[in-house]
Design an enzyme around this catalytic site. Structure first.
Site, PDB file in Angstrom:
ATOM      1  N   CYS A  40       0.830  -1.211   0.000  1.00 37.25           N
ATOM      2  CA  CYS A  40       0.000   0.000   0.000  1.00 37.25           C
ATOM      3  C   CYS A  40       0.859   1.254   0.000  1.00 37.25           C
ATOM      4  O   CYS A  40       1.677   1.470   0.891  1.00 37.25           O
ATOM      5  CB  CYS A  40      -0.931   0.018   1.206  1.00 37.25           C
ATOM      6  SG  CYS A  40      -1.937   1.518   1.257  1.00 37.25           S
ATOM      7  N   GLU A  56      -4.352   3.829 -11.024  1.00 35.67           N
ATOM      8  CA  GLU A  56      -5.072   2.556 -10.888  1.00 35.67           C
ATOM      9  C   GLU A  56      -6.162   2.461 -11.952  1.00 35.67           C
ATOM     10  O   GLU A  56      -6.410   1.415 -12.537  1.00 35.67           O
ATOM     11  CB  GLU A  56      -5.718   2.441  -9.505  1.00 35.67           C
ATOM     12  CG  GLU A  56      -4.741   2.484  -8.358  1.00 35.67           C
ATOM     13  CD  GLU A  56      -5.449   2.268  -7.037  1.00 35.67           C
ATOM     14  OE1 GLU A  56      -5.800   3.270  -6.387  1.00 35.67           O
ATOM     15  OE2 GLU A  56      -5.680   1.092  -6.674  1.00 35.67           O
ATOM     16  N   TRP A  93      -8.684   5.640  -1.038  1.00 35.83           N
ATOM     17  CA  TRP A  93      -9.178   6.370  -2.215  1.00 35.83           C
ATOM     18  C   TRP A  93      -8.255   6.022  -3.369  1.00 35.83           C
ATOM     19  O   TRP A  93      -7.153   5.503  -3.180  1.00 35.83           O
ATOM     20  CB  TRP A  93      -9.181   7.879  -1.960  1.00 35.83           C
ATOM     21  CG  TRP A  93      -7.954   8.363  -1.263  1.00 35.83           C
ATOM     22  CD1 TRP A  93      -6.729   8.598  -1.808  1.00 35.83           C
ATOM     23  CD2 TRP A  93      -7.828   8.637   0.147  1.00 35.83           C
ATOM     24  NE1 TRP A  93      -5.850   9.008  -0.844  1.00 35.83           N
ATOM     25  CE2 TRP A  93      -6.498   9.047   0.364  1.00 35.83           C
ATOM     26  CE3 TRP A  93      -8.716   8.600   1.233  1.00 35.83           C
ATOM     27  CZ2 TRP A  93      -6.030   9.408   1.620  1.00 35.83           C
ATOM     28  CZ3 TRP A  93      -8.241   8.957   2.480  1.00 35.83           C
ATOM     29  CH2 TRP A  93      -6.917   9.359   2.668  1.00 35.83           C
ATOM     30  N   ARG A 127      -0.093   4.581   2.846  1.00 36.34           N
ATOM     31  CA  ARG A 127      -0.012   4.297   4.278  1.00 36.34           C
ATOM     32  C   ARG A 127       0.225   5.492   5.179  1.00 36.34           C
ATOM     33  O   ARG A 127       0.090   5.399   6.387  1.00 36.34           O
ATOM     34  CB  ARG A 127       1.064   3.228   4.536  1.00 36.34           C
ATOM     35  CG  ARG A 127       0.596   1.867   4.158  1.00 36.34           C
ATOM     36  CD  ARG A 127       1.653   0.842   4.484  1.00 36.34           C
ATOM     37  NE  ARG A 127       2.648   0.712   3.429  1.00 36.34           N
ATOM     38  CZ  ARG A 127       3.783   0.025   3.556  1.00 36.34           C
ATOM     39  NH1 ARG A 127       4.073  -0.538   4.713  1.00 36.34           N
ATOM     40  NH2 ARG A 127       4.614  -0.079   2.538  1.00 36.34           N
TER      41      ARG A 127
HETATM   42  N1  ARG Z   1      -6.425  -1.193  -7.989  1.00 41.83           N
HETATM   43  C1  ARG Z   1      -7.755  -1.512  -7.532  1.00 41.83           C
HETATM   44  C2  ARG Z   1      -8.779  -0.950  -8.506  1.00 41.83           C
HETATM   45  O1  ARG Z   1      -8.427  -0.352  -9.482  1.00 41.83           O
HETATM   46  C3  ARG Z   1      -8.033  -0.964  -6.149  1.00 41.83           C
HETATM   47  C4  ARG Z   1      -7.102  -1.440  -5.054  1.00 41.83           C
HETATM   48  C5  ARG Z   1      -7.136  -0.568  -3.821  1.00 41.83           C
HETATM   49  N2  ARG Z   1      -6.778   0.797  -4.137  1.00 41.83           N
HETATM   50  C6  ARG Z   1      -6.747   1.807  -3.263  1.00 41.83           C
HETATM   51  N3  ARG Z   1      -6.429   2.989  -3.719  1.00 41.83           N
HETATM   52  N4  ARG Z   1      -7.047   1.655  -1.995  1.00 41.83           N
HETATM   53  O2  ARG Z   1      -9.960  -1.079  -8.307  1.00 41.83           O
END
Ligand code: ARG
Length: 375
Positions: free
Chosen positions: A73, A250, A245, A76
């Site tokens: 993560c 991602e 978030w 953190r």
């Molecule tokens: N990478 C994943 C997604 O695109 C989410 C994983 C958790 N990500 C976070 N920012 N807490 O759905």
């Protein structure tokens, strides 16, 4: 009904290692304010019954430390802000679904996202458990066409097929929110539609290109992982969804860019009229940047919180330095911490970390191959 339940029983660590975890947990400085007698009672209960009932305070501290210890993560720095929703009272799939819906309400917070963990019931003494089958509380369906093409998120073909087998029907759009699928000791998997008003979504547009909105892309604001075990002080909570978030990458550099996900780079490159005759023109890279600008811009415009990969990288190295000053280990998985684009221009790239495999507790632990086959 007992048979499949047995199959999903995980090999639980033996009592002696759980006793050690319990001892280590109560020895943490974060729990030093508890009376010594609390620790001995917990150990006695664990020895006698194979488990023990933790206080909500112990779970909250444990969950914060699980976050702080989680090597993959990058967010953190904010571990102290975690909020706990205690749902250990849940006994039915409905109870758990309701707790998940409350989780989404509190986590979404009108766009000002809050980090939340909901902790459901621990496994029964015979090892049967309450589990959320869905890998996240909000996931988009993926439908495989006869010609092999996919509508929606190809990552969720199996999960979607399961929902359909259970009797769910989606509308067939590229962004159908899958139902929450929940398994309890007494029942086969049950599904629950997520109330629409609890799914905050962001429609994507680009700050400069008008045509971008016409692509019809959107994403949900809250990433709430629901298929990991939370392990605290020798107790394992298999039902413990948590959220932070999003980092733009991602969504923009994985969910929409991976060729086995929404695979949008060729479409965007064509709209940008880029020279796609060779990889060497960097058309993918250029499309990737514009897509990520659109993601950041759209979240900002809609009022849903998201962090960019430069900012989160800075926050993370601050956090690592702060942890070092506090004399704590900070196990870190370099390959997960670095963003999937532009990593070399973020500070997380240019250093080494404590090894990720120290496996310290409390922690969030993947169920991996022995658990949910759908994650
Ligand atoms: N990478 C994943 C997604 O695109 C989410 C994983 C958790 N990500 C976070 N920012 N807490 O759905």
């Amino acid at each position: 009904m007992k048979e499949p339940a047995k199959k999903r029983k995980l090999p639980s660590p033996d009592l002696s290692s759980r006793l050690t975890e319990c001892r280590d947990f109560f020895a943490l400085p974060e729990l030093s304010h508890l009376p010594a007698e609390r620790k001995s009672r917990a150990l006695d209960e664990l020895r006698a019954t194979g488990t023990y009932v933790q206080s909500a305070e112990e779970i909250l501290i444990g969950a914060k430390l699980a976050w702080r210890n989680h090597a993959r993560c990058v967010g953190r720095k904010h571990w102290r802000t975690l909020k706990l929703l205690d749902a250990r009272h849940a006994t039915t799939a409905e109870d758990i679904a309701d707790a998940c819906f409350e989780h989404l309400r509190v986590a979404t917070n009108g766009g000002a996202l809050q980090s939340v963990v909901t902790v459901g019931p621990p496994p029964l003494p015979d090892g049967r458990e309450y589990r959320i089958i869905s890998p996240q509380l909000i996931r988009y369906a993926g439908y495989l066409g006869d010609d092999g093409s996919v509508v929606g998120d190809p990552a969720h073909l199996d999960l979607t097929a399961l929902a359909i087998r259970l009797g769910w029907r989606g509308e067939g759009t590229a962004f159908d929110v899958l139902p929450l699928m929940i398994q309890t000791p007494e029942e086969p998997i049950r599904w629950f539609d997520v109330p629409r008003e609890l799914v905050l979504e962001v429609d994507f547009e680009h700050p400069n290109y008008r045509w971008f909105a016409g692509l019809g892309l959107k994403w949900h604001a809250v990433p709430a992982v629901s298929n990991m075990d939370l392990e605290i002080g020798g107790v394992r909570y298999p039902c413990a969804p948590f959220n932070g978030w999003y980092v733009n990458t991602e969504v923009g550099a994985r969910n929409f860019s991976d060729t086995d996900r929404y695979d949008m780079l060729p479409t965007i490159a064509k709209k940008l009229r880029l020279d796609m005759s060779s990889d060497r023109t960097l058309w993918k890279d250029r499309a990737l940047v514009e897509l990520n600008r659109a993601v950041i811009h759209s979240f900002r415009e809609s009022g849903a919180y998201m962090v960019d990969h430069h900012t989160v990288a800075k926050q993370f190295v601050d956090h690592v330095d702060r942890e070092a000053k506090a004399g704590r280990e900070c196990p870190t998985d370099w390959s997960w911490i670095n963003p999937p684009m532009s990593s070399g221009i973020t500070p997380t790239f240019h250093r080494l970390y404590d090894p990720p495999d120290m496996d310290i507790r409390p922690n969030f632990v993947s169920r991996g191959s022995s658990g949910c086959p759908f994650s």
